[in-house]
Design a protein around this motif. Sequence first.
Motif, PDB file in Angstrom:
ATOM      1  N   TYR A 239      -3.553 -12.194 -11.511  1.00  0.00           N
ATOM      2  CA  TYR A 239      -2.405 -11.537 -10.839  1.00  0.00           C
ATOM      3  C   TYR A 239      -1.026 -11.524 -11.615  1.00  0.00           C
ATOM      4  O   TYR A 239      -0.123 -10.668 -11.709  1.00  0.00           O
ATOM      5  N   TYR A 253      -0.428  -1.952  -5.962  1.00  0.00           N
ATOM      6  CA  TYR A 253      -1.657  -2.546  -5.473  1.00  0.00           C
ATOM      7  C   TYR A 253      -1.624  -3.383  -4.403  1.00  0.00           C
ATOM      8  O   TYR A 253      -2.398  -3.418  -3.557  1.00  0.00           O
ATOM      9  N   ARG A 254      -0.515  -4.228  -4.412  1.00  0.00           N
ATOM     10  CA  ARG A 254      -0.429  -5.103  -3.398  1.00  0.00           C
ATOM     11  C   ARG A 254      -0.025  -4.510  -2.039  1.00  0.00           C
ATOM     12  O   ARG A 254      -0.309  -5.016  -1.036  1.00  0.00           O
ATOM     13  N   SER A 255       0.518  -3.415  -2.247  1.00  0.00           N
ATOM     14  CA  SER A 255       1.152  -2.889  -1.138  1.00  0.00           C
ATOM     15  C   SER A 255      -0.239  -2.005  -0.646  1.00  0.00           C
ATOM     16  O   SER A 255      -0.329  -2.029   0.817  1.00  0.00           O
ATOM     17  N   LEU A 256      -0.963  -1.724  -1.155  1.00  0.00           N
ATOM     18  CA  LEU A 256      -2.271  -1.073  -0.709  1.00  0.00           C
ATOM     19  C   LEU A 256      -3.096  -2.198   0.008  1.00  0.00           C
ATOM     20  O   LEU A 256      -3.739  -1.802   1.105  1.00  0.00           O
ATOM     21  N   GLU A 257      -3.214  -3.065  -0.413  1.00  0.00           N
ATOM     22  CA  GLU A 257      -4.012  -4.307   0.070  1.00  0.00           C
ATOM     23  C   GLU A 257      -3.471  -4.873   1.261  1.00  0.00           C
ATOM     24  O   GLU A 257      -4.057  -4.826   2.214  1.00  0.00           O
ATOM     25  N   THR A 258      -2.170  -4.740   1.581  1.00  0.00           N
ATOM     26  CA  THR A 258      -1.411  -5.274   2.531  1.00  0.00           C
ATOM     27  C   THR A 258      -1.696  -4.157   3.649  1.00  0.00           C
ATOM     28  O   THR A 258      -1.943  -4.318   4.943  1.00  0.00           O
ATOM     29  N   TYR A 259      -1.595  -2.750   3.190  1.00  0.00           N
ATOM     30  CA  TYR A 259      -2.070  -1.674   4.109  1.00  0.00           C
ATOM     31  C   TYR A 259      -3.422  -1.703   4.846  1.00  0.00           C
ATOM     32  O   TYR A 259      -3.542  -1.575   5.792  1.00  0.00           O
ATOM     33  N   ARG A 260      -4.210  -2.122   3.816  1.00  0.00           N
ATOM     34  CA  ARG A 260      -5.724  -2.188   4.228  1.00  0.00           C
ATOM     35  C   ARG A 260      -5.936  -3.327   5.063  1.00  0.00           C
ATOM     36  O   ARG A 260      -6.765  -3.128   6.146  1.00  0.00           O
ATOM     37  N   HIS A 261      -5.221  -4.339   5.114  1.00  0.00           N
ATOM     38  CA  HIS A 261      -5.338  -5.451   6.044  1.00  0.00           C
ATOM     39  C   HIS A 261      -4.644  -5.327   7.274  1.00  0.00           C
ATOM     40  O   HIS A 261      -5.009  -5.990   8.130  1.00  0.00           O
TER      41      HIS A 261
END
Length: 290
Positions: A239, A253-261
């Motif tokens: 990372y 990318y980290r924001s997308l991961e946050t949205y997904r979770h």
Amino acid sequence: MKNWAWSLIVVVLALLLLASASFYSVRMTQTAVVLQFGKVVRVTEASGLHMKWPLVQNVEFIDNRLASYSTQPESFLTAEKKPVLISFFAEWQVVNPLAFYTRLHNDASAQSQIGDIVRSSLRGEIGTMTLASVIQGNQKKITEPVLVAANRRLRSLGVHLVDVRIMQVGLPPAVLQAVYKRMEAERTQEANAYRSRGAADAAEIRASADKEKTQIMADAYRQQEELKGQGDAEAASIYGAAYGKDPAFFSFYRSLETYRHSLGDKDILVLSPDSPFFKYFRHSLEPAGK
């Protein structure tokens, strides 16, 4: 003339009868004892035809072959005063015909006397031995002293004991039942001891297995945590390297991961539209005129 002839025939017959009464035959397997008015006058051991006085002497024959004597199981007491059933077999022979006839007269009396003497000698020998030595011991060691002791007493009777054999050794039913019960108790005690040792061994094996299991699980958990730490460290390194190469993409990318979770079918978030959480939503909607 006729009376004279008959008288002659009678005299000849009387002489023949008298002559036949004057002889006796001795077989090879016999010994003859010549008696005169009930008293012994001589003993004839040679086989063949012999003479004796007719009318005043008679002959008794004694068999000099081997004779046997056997018994049914009889009770004898050991040194511990415990009964044991024994049957025996004896072989004997007349060696002194004069003493035999004088003391015993015939085979029936001899059988009785020999049986009593052998039985008494055997009883005395068994009385010096333990029950275990009688049952498990060498029978020859038992019969040899009996043979010597019995022959010492039978010598005066003109009899020689050739052999004594024990045919059967056993226990009375009551004693046998007690022995069976004692054996059963001993075997039960032995079985319980084996079970106790088995249970102790099983508990020890289970304790050892549980200890080994705990140690294996601890080692596995330690290795798991080590691998997990290594993986986290490697992920953080990846990372970090990715962030260093393109910080904007990494942030996206980290924001997308946050949205997904964070956002699910039933999740409800109450946020201001200007919240930094919707930063990339705003950037994606602005070109569309919204």
